[in-house]
Design an enzyme around this catalytic site. Structure first.
Site, short mmCIF file in Angstrom:
data_model
loop_
_atom_site.label_atom_id
_atom_site.label_comp_id
_atom_site.label_asym_id
_atom_site.label_seq_id
_atom_site.Cartn_x
_atom_site.Cartn_y
_atom_site.Cartn_z
N GLY A 5 0.86 -1.20 0.00
CA GLY A 5 0.00 0.00 0.00
C GLY A 5 0.88 1.23 0.00
O GLY A 5 0.60 2.24 0.65
N GLY A 56 -0.04 5.26 -1.05
CA GLY A 56 -1.03 6.06 -0.31
C GLY A 56 -0.37 7.21 0.44
O GLY A 56 0.81 7.51 0.25
N GLN A 57 -1.18 7.83 1.31
CA GLN A 57 -0.72 9.04 2.00
C GLN A 57 0.53 8.77 2.86
O GLN A 57 1.49 9.54 2.82
CB GLN A 57 -1.85 9.58 2.89
CG GLN A 57 -1.57 10.97 3.43
CD GLN A 57 -2.49 11.36 4.59
OE1 GLN A 57 -3.19 10.52 5.15
NE2 GLN A 57 -2.48 12.62 4.94
N ASP A 61 1.81 -1.85 -4.55
CA ASP A 61 0.42 -1.41 -4.46
C ASP A 61 -0.44 -2.30 -5.35
O ASP A 61 0.10 -3.13 -6.08
CB ASP A 61 0.29 0.08 -4.85
CG ASP A 61 -0.71 0.77 -3.93
OD1 ASP A 61 -1.85 0.30 -3.87
OD2 ASP A 61 -0.34 1.76 -3.27
N ASP A 80 -1.77 -7.72 -4.54
CA ASP A 80 -3.09 -7.70 -3.91
C ASP A 80 -2.91 -8.44 -2.59
O ASP A 80 -2.70 -9.65 -2.57
CB ASP A 80 -4.10 -8.41 -4.81
CG ASP A 80 -5.46 -8.53 -4.12
OD1 ASP A 80 -5.59 -8.05 -2.98
OD2 ASP A 80 -6.37 -9.12 -4.73
N TYR A 102 -14.40 0.51 9.86
CA TYR A 102 -12.95 0.71 9.93
C TYR A 102 -12.46 0.53 11.38
O TYR A 102 -11.49 -0.20 11.63
CB TYR A 102 -12.66 2.13 9.44
CG TYR A 102 -11.24 2.61 9.53
CD1 TYR A 102 -10.21 1.98 8.85
CD2 TYR A 102 -10.92 3.75 10.27
CE1 TYR A 102 -8.91 2.46 8.92
CE2 TYR A 102 -9.64 4.25 10.34
CZ TYR A 102 -8.63 3.59 9.67
OH TYR A 102 -7.35 4.07 9.73
N LYS A 112 -9.98 -2.29 12.89
CA LYS A 112 -8.71 -1.94 13.54
C LYS A 112 -8.66 -2.52 14.95
O LYS A 112 -7.62 -2.99 15.40
CB LYS A 112 -8.52 -0.41 13.57
CG LYS A 112 -8.18 0.19 12.20
CD LYS A 112 -6.84 -0.31 11.69
CE LYS A 112 -6.48 0.24 10.33
NZ LYS A 112 -5.26 -0.37 9.76
C1 AKB Z 1 -9.49 8.35 8.87
O1 AKB Z 1 -9.94 9.51 8.98
O2 AKB Z 1 -10.18 7.37 8.57
C2 AKB Z 1 -8.03 8.12 9.18
C3 AKB Z 1 -7.79 7.72 10.59
C4 AKB Z 1 -7.99 8.68 11.68
O3 AKB Z 1 -7.43 6.60 10.83
N1 AKB Z 1 -7.28 9.29 8.87
#
Ligand code: AKB
Length: 311
Positions: free
Chosen positions: A9, A12-13, A35, A51, A141, A145
């Site tokens: 990855g 990305g940022q 990536d 992938d 998300y 996590k």
């Molecule tokens: C998001 O906004 O989803 C991310 C994070 C805080 O993990 N930048």
């Protein structure tokens, strides 16, 4: 054995800047960027299309390059994962398992995996959120996590996997664009301030969130990976703090440089995500265990962002 690193990855940022920094330390040929598709990075050094869901493909590349460390950055962030919950869960979890299993099988020695302030939820104490506290994330998300953190700790305890992790706040940088996060406004605002002199923010004016300038995030990432193993006592993920601000506060800071800059507010679905997250983070465990200390505050970050983006 010398270190051979794979960043998954990498375009990305975070990856864009991390790859550059790792190559400064380890040498271009010892850091393989990767990536899901070919990007500009392919012109800068070793690059592979990976992938992360494809365990066999990943294994082949790891063996071919004799990789012994992986930084796994591929993930769907908070706003995008809400639009594709099932895919967000699958990518964020399967990718992690595929990398953890490589370490369990002793094919690689060390893993970096980012967690996030998204592991916290509406019932978490929101000011100076402690390392160990209530965690009831309300986003896909955040759930992925939090589950990932539990699995990292499990693999460390059960199989001795050397996995290290940080709970990133919102990250701000000028070298690369963020994608799909709730904190992305804090990058967009700079680009719009310079381009058009105004910005319509998708969060409300007093939504305070923990943030960090990218040089600090990179320093922390490489710092925890370089720390002696015994010093990395937390194997789920460390709280990591920089500074906190609201859209109104960052707009005022930008106005010091661009007096005519104006901001308006049109909160969308990301507001609810932001409202479930902490306002500030206590990262004293990271300070105590492996010496974490941020350098930038809101003023220092704003000065540096504008200086570099103007160039
Ligand atoms: C998001 O906004 O989803 C991310 C994070 C805080 O993990 N930048």
């Amino acid at each position: 054995m010398s270190d051979k690193i794979l960043v998954i990855g990498s375009s990305g940022q975070i990856g864009t800047e991390l790859v550059q920094n790792l190559r400064d330390i380890y040498g271009i040929d010892n850091v393989v960027a990767s990536d899901v598709k070919v990007t500009e990075q392919a012109k800068e050094g070793p690059f592979e299309v990976i992938d992360v869901m494809n365990a066999q493909g990943l294994l082949e590349i790891v063996k071919r390059h004799k990789i012994n460390q992986i930084y796994l950055l591929a993930a769907l962030l908070s706003a995008t994962a809400e639009k594709m919950p099932k895919f967000g869960w699958d990518l964020n979890m399967q990718g992690l398992f595929n990398v953890l299993d490589l370490a369990k099988e002793k094919i690689i020695q060390k893993i970096y995996w980012p967690s996030s302030i998204a592991v916290f939820g509406p019932n978490t104490p929101s000011i100076n959120t402690p390392q160990f506290t209530i965690m009831e994330p309300s986003t896909v998300y955040g759930i992925s996590k939090q589950a990932g953190e539990r699995w990292c700790e499990y693999y460390y305890n059960k199989y001795g996997v050397d996995v290290r992790s940080l709970r990133y706040p919102g990250l701000i940088g000028w070298k690369s664009a963020p994608g799909g996060g709730t904190t992305d406004y804090a990058v967009h605002i700079f680009h719009e301030a310079l381009k058009s002199g105004s910005y319509e923010c998708f969060l409300s004016e007093n939504t305070t969130l923990p943030m960090m300038y990218m040089p600090d995030a990179i320093k922390a990432t490489i710092g925890i990976m370089h720390a002696d193993s015994q010093k990395v006592k937390i194997r789920s993920s460390y709280n990591l703090s920089g500074f906190s601000f609201s859209p109104k506060e960052i707009a005022l800071e930008i106005k010091k440089h661009i007096p005519n800059f104006s901001i308006s507010y049109k909160p969308d679905s990301r507001q609810q995500i932001a409202d479930s997250w902490p306002k500030s983070i206590d990262s004293s465990e990271a300070g105590k265990d492996w010496g974490w200390k941020p350098e930038y505050d809101l003023t220092g970050m704003t000065n540096d962002m504008l200086k570099n983006l103007k160039k």
